[in-house]
Scaffold this active site. Structure first.
Site, short mmCIF file in Angstrom:
data_model
loop_
_atom_site.label_atom_id
_atom_site.label_comp_id
_atom_site.label_asym_id
_atom_site.label_seq_id
_atom_site.Cartn_x
_atom_site.Cartn_y
_atom_site.Cartn_z
N SER A 135 6.09 28.31 -32.65
CA SER A 135 7.39 27.70 -32.43
C SER A 135 8.41 28.81 -32.57
O SER A 135 8.51 29.44 -33.63
CB SER A 135 7.62 26.61 -33.48
OG SER A 135 8.94 26.15 -33.41
N LYS A 161 6.15 27.40 -27.88
CA LYS A 161 7.15 26.33 -27.93
C LYS A 161 8.48 26.96 -28.24
O LYS A 161 8.58 27.81 -29.13
CB LYS A 161 6.76 25.31 -29.01
CG LYS A 161 7.88 24.53 -29.66
CD LYS A 161 7.33 23.50 -30.63
CE LYS A 161 8.28 23.24 -31.79
NZ LYS A 161 7.69 22.34 -32.80
N LYS A 163 12.67 26.32 -29.02
CA LYS A 163 13.67 25.34 -29.42
C LYS A 163 14.74 25.29 -28.34
O LYS A 163 15.12 26.33 -27.80
CB LYS A 163 14.30 25.76 -30.76
CG LYS A 163 13.32 25.72 -31.92
CD LYS A 163 12.96 24.29 -32.27
CE LYS A 163 12.10 24.22 -33.52
NZ LYS A 163 11.81 22.85 -33.92
N ASP A 188 11.27 21.96 -27.88
CA ASP A 188 11.56 21.02 -28.97
C ASP A 188 13.08 20.95 -29.14
O ASP A 188 13.72 21.96 -29.43
CB ASP A 188 10.90 21.53 -30.26
CG ASP A 188 11.05 20.56 -31.44
OD1 ASP A 188 11.71 19.52 -31.27
OD2 ASP A 188 10.50 20.86 -32.52
N GLU A 213 9.57 17.84 -27.04
CA GLU A 213 9.46 17.24 -28.37
C GLU A 213 10.80 16.68 -28.82
O GLU A 213 11.82 17.35 -28.74
CB GLU A 213 8.97 18.34 -29.32
CG GLU A 213 8.52 17.89 -30.69
CD GLU A 213 7.99 19.08 -31.51
OE1 GLU A 213 7.54 20.08 -30.91
OE2 GLU A 213 8.05 18.99 -32.74
N ASP A 238 8.16 13.77 -33.01
CA ASP A 238 8.00 14.45 -34.30
C ASP A 238 8.77 13.62 -35.33
O ASP A 238 8.20 12.67 -35.91
CB ASP A 238 8.53 15.90 -34.16
CG ASP A 238 8.64 16.67 -35.47
OD1 ASP A 238 8.34 16.11 -36.53
OD2 ASP A 238 9.04 17.86 -35.45
N LYS A 262 2.97 15.90 -38.98
CA LYS A 262 3.29 16.80 -40.09
C LYS A 262 2.96 16.03 -41.35
O LYS A 262 3.52 14.95 -41.59
CB LYS A 262 4.77 17.16 -40.10
CG LYS A 262 5.19 18.11 -38.99
CD LYS A 262 6.67 18.37 -39.00
CE LYS A 262 7.05 19.33 -37.89
NZ LYS A 262 8.52 19.35 -37.68
N GLY A 290 4.60 22.29 -38.00
CA GLY A 290 4.83 23.18 -39.14
C GLY A 290 6.25 23.01 -39.65
O GLY A 290 7.12 22.50 -38.94
#
Ligand code: OSB
Ligand code: MG
Length: 369
Positions: A135, A161, A163, A188, A213, A238, A262, A290
């Site tokens: 990420s 991934k 952000k 995400d 996400e 998530d 998670k 994570g």
């Protein structure tokens, strides 16, 4: 095992590189660790709450409060046979899932040691290695992001991934795809968009993403269902999935096609496993998210990722991406093919570097039975 004492401790660790999401930038982590002591065994758990209540309502301080005043007293002095005993004893406290998760995971960690089983085996896992992605946070410039991606791909990570947020989304995805048309890529948003952005989100379809996400509100799955019906890219939830009931409802409503599990977000291993099985029955793949964990949370994530329906690369990556020195020995390393070996030793499979933990500790409280 009789719970004789519980230690709460906060440590402070600077990140190797800052981590930025749509809700903010972090340079240094404050992390709450829980140790359960009983019959000569020490089980460790890591609370994934952030420094501030920006990812969820919980923070290090609310978790400390819940653990000190309510959750630890509910376990102290009790004779418990398994980590799975914890949720029932903690059920009276509403919410505070990250605080509960730290305590429950410490109990599973202790149980695995007491039974001389690897934690992943105790959880029912069966993988020898887990697939890893990374990420990558928002950077100071798109150029910096491309450099980071290049480095992570060279290290072997199987999925990238990034952000995203309004203003840092299609422009960067465009550049990534120009450089790497075929990599497994996802994004995400950490709830950065609303239903006013549907046509903008629909335009992400051209990037062939593995998933997007949590594009919408952190507590929603109704509107995610509406969005999912209007875009081709799979939505992954998530923040929105708090428990197995949520997972069932979200799947039934068509709010997502993938779920990020998670263990801390959902309150511990018991609930994480329930979600895993709910998704498996519905043919919804899951992966392990994570929360910038130290080696303790990381080792627990590795154990969880060994379960059968964790079929997509997770956000569980090498210790060195986060820390100058991790608090476990050995630290978590990733092979050139982007996998982490599931440890064969008993318990979590990684020793605690007690001296280092002590040096990093900024507050500590031991509660006795
Ligand atoms: O949304 O997955 C997230 C980190 C902190 C809070 C939320 C998230 C993340 C990450 C980082 O994406 C995952 C990691 O590398 O640990
Ligand atoms: Mg996320």
């Amino acid at each position: 095992m009789k719970i004789e004492a519980i230690t709460l401790r906060e440590i402070q660790m600077p990140l190797v590189h800052f981590f930025e999401t749509s809700f903010g930038r972090t340079y240094e982590r404050r992390i709450l660790l829980v140790t359960i002591h009983g019959e000569g065994v020490e089980g460790w758990g890591e609370c994934v709450a952030g420094e501030d209540p920006f990812y969820s309502a919980e923070s290090v301080d609310t978790a400390w409060y819940a653990l000190e005043k309510y959750l630890s007293p509910m376990l102290l002095g009790k004779e418990l046979s398994a980590g799975s005993d914890a949720p029932g004893l903690l059920v009276r406290v509403r919410g505070h899932r990250m605080a509960k998760g730290a305590l429950e995971d410490a109990l599973w960690d202790a149980e695995a040691q007491q039974k001389a089983l690897p934690l992943w085996k105790l959880l029912g896992g069966n993988r020898r290695e887990i697939a890893c992605g990374v990420s990558i946070g928002i950077q100071d410039s798109p150029h910096q992001l491309l450099e980071k991606i290049e480095g992570e791909l060279a290290a072997g990570y199987q999925r990238i991934k990034v952000k995203v947020k309004p203003g840092w989304d299609t422009n960067v995805l465009e550049q990534i795809r120009r450089n790497w048309p075929d990599i497994l890529l996802s994004c995400d948003a950490n709830s950065a968009y609303t239903m006013h952005d549907v046509s903008h989100l629909k335009s992400f379809d051209r990037f062939g993403l593995l998933m997007i996400e949590q594009p919408l509100w952190n507590d929603d799955f109704y509107f995610h269902g509406r969005l999912q019906r209007q875009i081709d890219t799979a939505i992954c939830l998530d923040e929105g999935i708090r428990n197995a009931r949520d997972a069932e409802a979200a799947i039934e409503h068509g709010s997502c096609r993938i779920i990020n599990i998670k263990v801390g977000r959902v309150g511990g291993f018991s609930e994480a496993m329930k979600i895993h099985f709910v998704a498996q029955r519905a043919n919804i793949p899951v992966w392990c998210g994570g929360m910038l964990e130290t080696g303790i949370g990381r080792s627990h994530n590795i154990a969880l990722s060994s379960l059968g329906n964790f079929t997509l690369p997770g956000d569980v990556s090498a210790s060195r991406r986060y820390w100058q020195e991790d608090i476990i020995d050995p630290e978590v390393t990733v092979h050139r093919n982007g996998t982490i070996d599931v440890p064969q030793a008993t318990g979590r499979g990684f020793a605690i570097r007690q001296d280092l933990v002590d040096r990093l500790t900024t507050r500590k409280l031991t509660l006795q039975a």
